[in-house]
Design an enzyme around this catalytic site. Sequence first.
Site, PDB file in Angstrom:
ATOM      1  N   GLU A   1       0.826  -1.227   0.000  1.00 34.25           N
ATOM      2  CA  GLU A   1       0.000   0.000   0.000  1.00 34.25           C
ATOM      3  C   GLU A   1       0.857   1.273   0.000  1.00 34.25           C
ATOM      4  O   GLU A   1       0.659   2.158   0.844  1.00 34.25           O
ATOM      5  CB  GLU A   1      -0.969  -0.009   1.193  1.00 34.25           C
ATOM      6  CG  GLU A   1      -1.978  -1.132   1.113  1.00 34.25           C
ATOM      7  CD  GLU A   1      -3.100  -1.065   2.144  1.00 34.25           C
ATOM      8  OE1 GLU A   1      -3.007  -0.251   3.087  1.00 34.25           O
ATOM      9  OE2 GLU A   1      -4.068  -1.825   1.991  1.00 34.25           O
TER      10      GLU A   1
ATOM     11  N   GLU B   1      -5.491  -8.399  -0.495  1.00 35.42           N
ATOM     12  CA  GLU B   1      -6.213  -8.111   0.752  1.00 35.42           C
ATOM     13  C   GLU B   1      -7.664  -7.889   0.385  1.00 35.42           C
ATOM     14  O   GLU B   1      -7.989  -6.933  -0.325  1.00 35.42           O
ATOM     15  CB  GLU B   1      -5.656  -6.872   1.464  1.00 35.42           C
ATOM     16  CG  GLU B   1      -4.337  -7.112   2.154  1.00 35.42           C
ATOM     17  CD  GLU B   1      -3.894  -5.944   3.030  1.00 35.42           C
ATOM     18  OE1 GLU B   1      -4.744  -5.314   3.685  1.00 35.42           O
ATOM     19  OE2 GLU B   1      -2.680  -5.680   3.034  1.00 35.42           O
TER      20      GLU B   1
END
Length: 502
Positions: free
Chosen positions: A173, A292
């Site tokens: 991320e 995710e």
Amino acid sequence: MHKANIKLVKDMVVSTVDKRIFGSFIEHMGRAVYGGIYQPNHKSSDANGFREDVKELVKELGVTLVRYPGGNFLSGYNWEDGIGPRDQRPKRTDLAWRAIETNQVGIHEFAQWADEIGVDVNMAVNMGTRGIDEARKLVEYCNFEGGTYWSDKRIENGRKEPFSFKTWCIGNEMDGPWQIGHKTAEEYGRLATETAKAMKLVDESIELVVCGSSNSQMPTFGDWELTVLDHTYEYVDYLSLHQYYGNYANNLEEYLACSLDMDEFIKGVVAMCDAIKAKKHSKKQINLSFDEWNIWYHSNEQDKQIKPWFIAPPQLEDKYNFEDVLVLGTLLITLLKHSDRVKIACLAQLVNVIAPIFTEQDDNTSAAWRQTIFYPFMQAAKYGRGTVLTPLVQSDSYQTEQYEKVPYVETISVLSEDEKEVTIFAVNRSKEKLELTVDSLGLVMDLVIEATQMAGHDIKAENSVTDDSIKPEVVTNYRFEDNCLILDLAPLSWNVVRVALR
Ligand code: AHR
């Protein structure tokens, strides 16, 4: 009663399912590692301190690959802290989750745990506080035969054979301002390219996942993907997607429709990958790692009470209910629908932290247990192997504020590897019964091997350490009529129907 129909056509297929689509995720955070998979003082722990009961549930869940060691944690992690004699490993601050990391579990311990369960490790390198040098050393430590500084260190630390980790994430991320070492798309794109080159120079057999956006609502979504891919296209193999959902407004109809968002997200990212492919006149196809995904919102309030700088604080401990089963089912179906491009997916996470498996805090005797969402994942991982058939579906639908047309049924069918059976996964989003007619072409349906459903529960009901009542039940809600299979799907239900083929 609502109605829907599906047509199964033998030669109309989406793709063969990559088994890594049934992956999960263990991050060094909360009680995922310490008090989750690892609890040396628990009655069921093995000689290395890992809980046997948790291992058994991970096997039962059918997870194929586990992403490790983070997550946001990764961006401040020094992997060297977790190797060598355990009593000499440093305690560190984990700045991502404001906790204390003891490093009692590191690469060796985790790899052994994964080996025993029979899952692959999806390793990750820190692109927050670190970079090319540490990444190439880590690949050397893990995957190089021997005879070099880092590979010999691995051997010295007790592991002769290389770990041979195949799939690697380049950071986590990195578009998120919360990330330690957050970068712009340009900065990350350049760094990821050079890191990828160095990692593949050490081991050319590895596959690399480059970071996409942290979610589709990020203000930089789109620009991030295009810029990062423009830099990295020829050096990486997968682009990551992350997305969590929740019933934030306590609106069931809207919540049950969130897989439509996942569907749009995947389509958008595929389009961006292919746009860069065309721009570069490349022959290579970048696929997706949805590494995710899950439901995450139940624990938001309780997490605000957690004090910083403890070891294994009870963070992100969502307790899942029955409506979450239905949503998770629709998300699994959506991933399978896109199995031509989604090759890796990780249910985030695996134990205690937004997880299908749960253990009681500070309890050395009670057994690990299955949250409600354990079951749809387990069934998909078991029967969702083989070839996904093109979903030719017609369904009555409803409208929400966010979505114009939400089909009452979300469904996908998977032809088994030996082509002897087809499994129909279906969620009935409606509060009424739904009659689903299954017609087939080129596949002769013989009989129903087994039909199960999860239905009839209070939508807010949960499982617990003492109550495992929300689980699949065998049903006989089907009949054959004019060569079609008719399924009477209960209101608000998750259904798995296995049909033998002639
Ligand atoms: O899974 C929990 C967290 O969610 C991960 O650490 C991070 O990557 C994401 O924001």
